[in-house]
Design a protein around this motif. Structure first.
Motif, PDB file in Angstrom:
ATOM      1  N   ASN A  32       4.415  -5.964 -12.621  1.00  0.00           N
ATOM      2  CA  ASN A  32       5.593  -6.407 -12.133  1.00  0.00           C
ATOM      3  C   ASN A  32       6.778  -6.736 -13.033  1.00  0.00           C
ATOM      4  O   ASN A  32       7.806  -7.051 -12.707  1.00  0.00           O
ATOM      5  N   SER A  33       6.711  -6.212 -14.215  1.00  0.00           N
ATOM      6  CA  SER A  33       7.731  -6.343 -15.346  1.00  0.00           C
ATOM      7  C   SER A  33       8.098  -5.125 -15.643  1.00  0.00           C
ATOM      8  O   SER A  33       7.307  -4.089 -15.620  1.00  0.00           O
ATOM      9  N   VAL A 108       8.265  -1.967  -4.267  1.00  0.00           N
ATOM     10  CA  VAL A 108       7.239  -2.260  -5.219  1.00  0.00           C
ATOM     11  C   VAL A 108       7.983  -2.240  -6.411  1.00  0.00           C
ATOM     12  O   VAL A 108       8.710  -1.532  -6.628  1.00  0.00           O
ATOM     13  N   TYR A 109       7.270  -3.033  -7.483  1.00  0.00           N
ATOM     14  CA  TYR A 109       7.889  -2.617  -8.942  1.00  0.00           C
ATOM     15  C   TYR A 109       7.469  -1.409  -9.378  1.00  0.00           C
ATOM     16  O   TYR A 109       6.561  -0.585  -8.994  1.00  0.00           O
TER      17      TYR A 109
END
Length: 139
Positions: A32-33, A108-109
């Motif tokens: 998620n980064s 979503v990422y």
């Protein structure tokens, strides 16, 4: 076992090993980064190179061992097996595309989106190869 069937077995095992490693070793904590995208790229490169190297070496080795079989034209049975394998790969591909669309709309990422797209393609390819191997064994 025919030359094409042997190639399919090598492709199946290679895909399972390469992408099994990828998905098991992927650092999901960072998905998620922004670093998650770079982790994907960094892991896809060796996975892709490994698949290319193994498939090239296996194909060359099998072709040298049985050159007559390697040069055979595709017959009607082979064409039907190819068509049916592609047909069965279509279903996981469509489901994966819809999952990707919903994931995109859900926000979503990017690294998760990339991995979802990758698993879609890998599952479709495994369905294709697996179906073709089943049909080679059955006929």
């Amino acid at each position: 076992m025919s030359f094409r069937e042997k190639i399919h077995w090598v492709a199946l095992v290679t895909m399972i090993l390469a992408f099994g490693w990828y998905f098991l070793a992927y650092p999901w904590r960072m998905a998620n980064s922004p670093a998650g995208i770079w982790a994907s790229a960094g892991m896809l490169i060796p996975a892709t190179i490994a698949i290319i190297v193994v498939m090239t070496i296996a194909s060359a080795w099998m072709a040298v061992r049985a050159p007559g079989e390697a040069n055979l034209k595709e017959d009607e049975r082979d064409r039907q097996i190819h068509v049916r394998g592609t047909h069965y790969a279509y279903y996981p591909l469509v489901i994966g595309v819809w999952a990707n669309i919903f994931a995109l709309l859900w926000g979503v990422y990017p690294a998760v989106q990339l991995n979802l797209m990758l698993v879609t393609v890998v599952l479709a390819e495994l369905a294709r190869i697996g179906t073709q191997l089943y049909l080679y064994r059955r006929n």
